[in-house]
Design a protein around this motif. Structure first.
Motif, PDB file in Angstrom:
ATOM      1  N   GLY A 147      75.239  82.742  84.122  1.00 16.74           N
ATOM      2  CA  GLY A 147      74.222  83.947  84.395  1.00 16.74           C
ATOM      3  C   GLY A 147      73.634  83.764  85.673  1.00 16.74           C
ATOM      4  O   GLY A 147      72.909  82.956  85.985  1.00 16.74           O
ATOM      5  N   VAL A 148      73.647  85.047  86.203  1.00 15.33           N
ATOM      6  CA  VAL A 148      72.880  85.251  87.535  1.00 15.33           C
ATOM      7  C   VAL A 148      72.249  86.412  87.467  1.00 15.33           C
ATOM      8  O   VAL A 148      72.260  87.358  86.735  1.00 15.33           O
ATOM      9  CB  VAL A 148      73.946  85.373  88.949  1.00 15.33           C
ATOM     10  CG1 VAL A 148      74.578  84.079  89.059  1.00 15.33           C
ATOM     11  CG2 VAL A 148      74.866  86.336  88.760  1.00 15.33           C
ATOM     12  N   GLY A 149      71.334  86.628  88.613  1.00 14.62           N
ATOM     13  CA  GLY A 149      70.320  87.769  88.386  1.00 14.62           C
ATOM     14  C   GLY A 149      69.143  87.486  87.772  1.00 14.62           C
ATOM     15  O   GLY A 149      68.873  86.596  87.391  1.00 14.62           O
ATOM     16  N   GLU A 150      67.977  88.868  87.817  1.00 15.41           N
ATOM     17  CA  GLU A 150      66.918  88.466  87.252  1.00 15.41           C
ATOM     18  C   GLU A 150      66.807  89.115  86.032  1.00 15.41           C
ATOM     19  O   GLU A 150      67.700  90.036  85.662  1.00 15.41           O
ATOM     20  CB  GLU A 150      66.034  89.369  88.415  1.00 15.41           C
ATOM     21  CG  GLU A 150      66.129  88.941  89.844  1.00 15.41           C
ATOM     22  CD  GLU A 150      65.650  87.483  90.058  1.00 15.41           C
ATOM     23  OE1 GLU A 150      64.737  86.959  89.266  1.00 15.41           O
ATOM     24  OE2 GLU A 150      66.193  86.883  90.957  1.00 15.41           O
ATOM     25  N   LYS A 151      65.592  88.861  85.343  1.00 12.64           N
ATOM     26  CA  LYS A 151      65.491  89.686  84.127  1.00 12.64           C
ATOM     27  C   LYS A 151      64.999  91.030  84.139  1.00 12.64           C
ATOM     28  O   LYS A 151      65.133  91.913  83.202  1.00 12.64           O
ATOM     29  CB  LYS A 151      64.085  88.683  83.522  1.00 12.64           C
ATOM     30  CG  LYS A 151      64.576  87.239  82.867  1.00 12.64           C
ATOM     31  CD  LYS A 151      63.169  86.452  82.051  1.00 12.64           C
ATOM     32  CE  LYS A 151      63.523  85.265  81.783  1.00 12.64           C
ATOM     33  NZ  LYS A 151      62.486  84.471  81.301  1.00 12.64           N
ATOM     34  N   THR A 152      64.557  91.394  85.382  1.00 11.90           N
ATOM     35  CA  THR A 152      64.016  92.892  85.608  1.00 11.90           C
ATOM     36  C   THR A 152      64.952  93.269  86.756  1.00 11.90           C
ATOM     37  O   THR A 152      65.549  92.707  87.513  1.00 11.90           O
ATOM     38  CB  THR A 152      62.541  92.971  85.898  1.00 11.90           C
ATOM     39  OG1 THR A 152      62.396  92.201  86.963  1.00 11.90           O
ATOM     40  CG2 THR A 152      61.841  92.694  84.659  1.00 11.90           C
ATOM     41  N   PHE A 153      64.998  94.614  86.525  1.00  8.25           N
ATOM     42  CA  PHE A 153      66.221  95.348  87.764  1.00  8.25           C
ATOM     43  C   PHE A 153      65.506  96.821  87.589  1.00  8.25           C
ATOM     44  O   PHE A 153      64.933  97.229  86.756  1.00  8.25           O
ATOM     45  CB  PHE A 153      67.853  95.205  87.615  1.00  8.25           C
ATOM     46  CG  PHE A 153      68.098  95.296  86.168  1.00  8.25           C
ATOM     47  CD1 PHE A 153      68.169  96.544  85.219  1.00  8.25           C
ATOM     48  CD2 PHE A 153      68.107  94.075  85.365  1.00  8.25           C
ATOM     49  CE1 PHE A 153      68.756  96.677  84.284  1.00  8.25           C
ATOM     50  CE2 PHE A 153      68.595  94.199  83.930  1.00  8.25           C
ATOM     51  CZ  PHE A 153      68.958  95.499  83.429  1.00  8.25           C
ATOM     52  N   SER A 154      66.122  97.363  88.751  1.00  6.36           N
ATOM     53  CA  SER A 154      65.467  98.794  88.967  1.00  6.36           C
ATOM     54  C   SER A 154      66.688  99.490  89.600  1.00  6.36           C
ATOM     55  O   SER A 154      67.946  98.914  89.955  1.00  6.36           O
ATOM     56  CB  SER A 154      64.274  98.602  89.895  1.00  6.36           C
ATOM     57  OG  SER A 154      64.791  98.326  91.338  1.00  6.36           O
ATOM     58  N   GLU A 155      66.704 100.661  89.635  1.00  6.52           N
ATOM     59  CA  GLU A 155      67.661 101.689  90.429  1.00  6.52           C
ATOM     60  C   GLU A 155      67.854 101.062  91.938  1.00  6.52           C
ATOM     61  O   GLU A 155      68.938 101.299  92.448  1.00  6.52           O
ATOM     62  CB  GLU A 155      66.991 103.095  90.401  1.00  6.52           C
ATOM     63  CG  GLU A 155      68.093 104.119  91.080  1.00  6.52           C
ATOM     64  CD  GLU A 155      67.454 105.449  90.752  1.00  6.52           C
ATOM     65  OE1 GLU A 155      68.456 106.362  91.574  1.00  6.52           O
ATOM     66  OE2 GLU A 155      66.614 105.780  90.256  1.00  6.52           O
ATOM     67  N   ALA A 156      66.835 100.595  92.580  1.00  4.61           N
ATOM     68  CA  ALA A 156      67.015 100.266  93.821  1.00  4.61           C
ATOM     69  C   ALA A 156      67.543  98.774  93.987  1.00  4.61           C
ATOM     70  O   ALA A 156      68.001  98.524  95.028  1.00  4.61           O
ATOM     71  CB  ALA A 156      65.726 100.113  94.456  1.00  4.61           C
ATOM     72  N   LEU A 190      74.435  90.770  90.848  1.00  8.80           N
ATOM     73  CA  LEU A 190      75.447  89.825  90.538  1.00  8.80           C
ATOM     74  C   LEU A 190      76.145  89.653  91.860  1.00  8.80           C
ATOM     75  O   LEU A 190      76.495  88.583  91.802  1.00  8.80           O
ATOM     76  CB  LEU A 190      76.291  90.545  89.445  1.00  8.80           C
ATOM     77  CG  LEU A 190      77.751  90.209  89.286  1.00  8.80           C
ATOM     78  CD1 LEU A 190      77.741  89.130  88.407  1.00  8.80           C
ATOM     79  CD2 LEU A 190      78.853  91.520  88.611  1.00  8.80           C
ATOM     80  N   ILE A 191      76.238  90.541  92.706  1.00  7.06           N
ATOM     81  CA  ILE A 191      77.128  90.290  93.792  1.00  7.06           C
ATOM     82  C   ILE A 191      76.306  89.078  94.837  1.00  7.06           C
ATOM     83  O   ILE A 191      76.691  88.178  95.266  1.00  7.06           O
ATOM     84  CB  ILE A 191      77.331  91.294  94.732  1.00  7.06           C
ATOM     85  CG1 ILE A 191      77.982  92.387  94.218  1.00  7.06           C
ATOM     86  CG2 ILE A 191      77.516  91.161  96.315  1.00  7.06           C
ATOM     87  CD1 ILE A 191      78.157  93.785  94.734  1.00  7.06           C
ATOM     88  N   ARG A 192      74.965  89.256  94.744  1.00 10.72           N
ATOM     89  CA  ARG A 192      74.094  88.105  95.546  1.00 10.72           C
ATOM     90  C   ARG A 192      74.240  86.708  94.477  1.00 10.72           C
ATOM     91  O   ARG A 192      74.481  85.689  95.309  1.00 10.72           O
ATOM     92  CB  ARG A 192      72.593  88.433  95.525  1.00 10.72           C
ATOM     93  CG  ARG A 192      72.402  89.667  96.242  1.00 10.72           C
ATOM     94  CD  ARG A 192      70.864  89.621  96.796  1.00 10.72           C
ATOM     95  NE  ARG A 192      69.951  89.742  95.446  1.00 10.72           N
ATOM     96  CZ  ARG A 192      69.471  90.984  95.008  1.00 10.72           C
ATOM     97  NH1 ARG A 192      70.049  92.244  95.447  1.00 10.72           N
ATOM     98  NH2 ARG A 192      68.756  90.770  93.968  1.00 10.72           N
TER      99      ARG A 192
END
Length: 517
Positions: free
Chosen positions: A66-75, A82-84
């Motif tokens: 799993g990658v990415g943050e627990k929070t995300f936004s429209e920006a 995921l790409i990062r």
């Protein structure tokens, strides 16, 4: 024999993830030397593990990162995270280890893979093969990935002042990616989708979720980048359901030096067993009680389940949705309408007062959130499925013997509606009067017999007709055809699809002369 490693990057979209979960189980069971890595956004991992928990496979040969943050936004949406995350994980995968060697093949979902293909090929080198994961029927795959180079079309229009016609870059992009026909507008020209009836170009679109240009742009760009650079394609279809399309695409891609793997429709293995007694419980108490009450009062096949999936909602004219539910309330069809949290918060979504009014009747239930769709379709009360027409939903409905009513919302769904409502053995109704915007116009298949206006009044008349016919002889024919198609899917899974799964499990390890079949 040394381990053979396949790594996969999946988007945080359940309709793309769940069929790969069940394909991966088949791959691991087909080749005891295979190990698999799946990379996805962290918020999908728990749900993935829950699905794997009811599958039979060697869990030691599968890992989920799993990658990415627990929070995300429209920006900063999950797809960008995921790409990062893939950029960080890929070098580690490329270095490998004795248990998890450098992958022989990388599978990239068409929605996000185009953004990372160049970097991925650079990191892993030419000895690692790349494949597109296409979690849909094969016919729209050709149109979306291969038929048009929309970036080149945009550059042509942008460079020509006359063709540009004073439009901004954003507006021109919306027009070209919205038309999806090689031009900057819908023209009403006849187009052919492999293996289906000819249709007008606007029938290949759906404006139910609003103008499609904004959604189509990243998908079509990513898809075409992959089409030009990968070694092969995976589609969750087979000749059992696309007898014209699959052989044609095998020949077409083989001539380009690419492979096609038609691995068959994918859901839990036990749904492919004839007469299986496998049951998934409806764990939501509210939904379970509603289903039980419908069965007690009205009997088998009495209820309509309505869901537009986890991503789509027909916001272009929510008066159509309100009219649908009011028509159901006035009929003898109880219904469960599952509205995704995303759809509930969209501009133009159903109001709280409307939802409360429907739920107060006891004849219908509107629920916002995720539910176990297979469990609902399995229930004896469920007789029909009103769906957007995504391939995951179609597969689950067919294998459970549930005929459908299509309300397509985007991407390949209008083509699916054409495919599964046409031919010798149709398995669904298609709603036509719910069309909006540039999609309104005659249907080539129906000629002058149906005038499509998109008005709420005509939509209500169509709803009434479809619900009446669903309970009549036509509905019984569609139900019988659904069982016929389910039998074909089960047979195809044991024959052609199984051959391609075994080939895929070895892809990248095999000699090129063999892999290019």
């Amino acid at each position: 024999m040394d381990a053979h490693h396949i790594a996969t990057m999946l988007p945080p979209l359940w309709g793309h993830v769940v069929p790969f979960i069940h394909l991966s189980v088949q791959l691991l069971n087909a080749d005891p030397t295979l190990v698999l890595t799946i990379v996805d956004h962290s918020f999908m991992v728990g749900r993935m593990k829950k699905e794997y928990a009811v599958c039979d496979y060697d869990a030691a040969r599968l890992r989920i990162i799993g990658v990415g943050e627990k929070t995300f936004s429209e920006a900063d949406p999950p797809t960008l995270q995921l790409i990062r995350g893939w950029a960080d994980v890929a070098p580690v995968l490329a270095r490998g280890s004795p248990e998890w060697p450098k992958p022989h093949a990388i599978i990239l979902d068409f929605t996000v893979g185009g953004s990372v293909l160049k970097h991925t090929k650079k990191i892993f080198g030419p000895e690692t093969k790349t494949l597109v994961w296409w979690s849909m029927n094969a016919a729209p795959m050709f149109t979306i990935l291969t038929e048009y180079d929309h970036r080149a079309i945009f550059n042509k229009y942008w460079a020509d002042e006359k063709l540009r016609a004073g439009r901004s870059k954003k507006q021109l992009e919306l027009d070209i990616f919205g038309a999806w026909n090689g031009k900057d507008r819908l023209t009403g020209e006849v187009v052919q989708v492999l293996g289906t009836s000819s249709i007008y170009d606007y029938e290949r679109q759906s404006w139910a979720a609003g103008h499609p240009g904004a959604l189509n742009r990243p998908l079509l760009i990513s898809g075409h980048i992959l089409d030009q650079g990968v070694d092969g394609y995976i589609t969750v279809s087979s000749a059992a359901i696309e007898p014209v399309t699959i052989p044609h695409l095998r020949r077409f891609y083989r001539a380009r030096g690419q492979s096609l793997f038609a691995v068959g429709q994918q859901t839990h293995e036990k749904y492919f067993q004839e007469g299986a007694t496998f049951k998934e419980p409806v764990t939501n108490k509210l939904i379970s009680k509603f289903l039980e009450d419908a069965y007690t009062k009205l009997g088998k096949n009495s209820l309509i389940y309505v869901s537009f999936g986890s991503l789509f909602f027909p916001i272009a004219n929510t008066k159509h949705v309100e009219a649908l539910l009011d028509t159901l309330l006035a009929s003898d069809f109880p219904f469960i309408f599952v509205m995704p949290a995303l759809g509930a918060n969209m501009k133009g979504g159903l109001s709280k007062s409307f939802i409360d009014r429907v739920n107060a009747t006891g004849k219908g239930l509107i629920y916002s959130g995720w539910l176990e769709q297979r469990a609902i379709l399995q229930h004896e009360a469920t007789g029909w499925f009103l769906t957007h027409g995504g391939m995951n939903s179609i597969t689950e409905a067919v294998l459970l013997g549930i005929p459908m009513i299509f309300w397509p919302n985007g991407v390949e769904q209008p083509v699916n509606a054409v495919h599964f409502t046409s031919g010798q053995h149709p398995i669904a109704f298609e709603l036509l009067q719910i069309r909006t915007g540039g999609q309104i116009g005659p249907s080539l298949r129906l000629g002058d017999s149906v005038k499509i206006t998109g008005t709420v009044e005509d939509a209500i008349a169509e709803f009434k007709t479809v619900f009446r016919e669903a309970r009549g002889p036509k509905g019984e024919v569609l139900r019988a055809n659904t069982y016929r198609v389910a039998a074909a899917l089960r047979e195809g899974r044991k024959t052609e699809a199984l051959v391609d799964i075994k080939r895929l499990a070895q892809f990248g390890r095999m000699a090129e002369s063999t892999a290019r079949l």
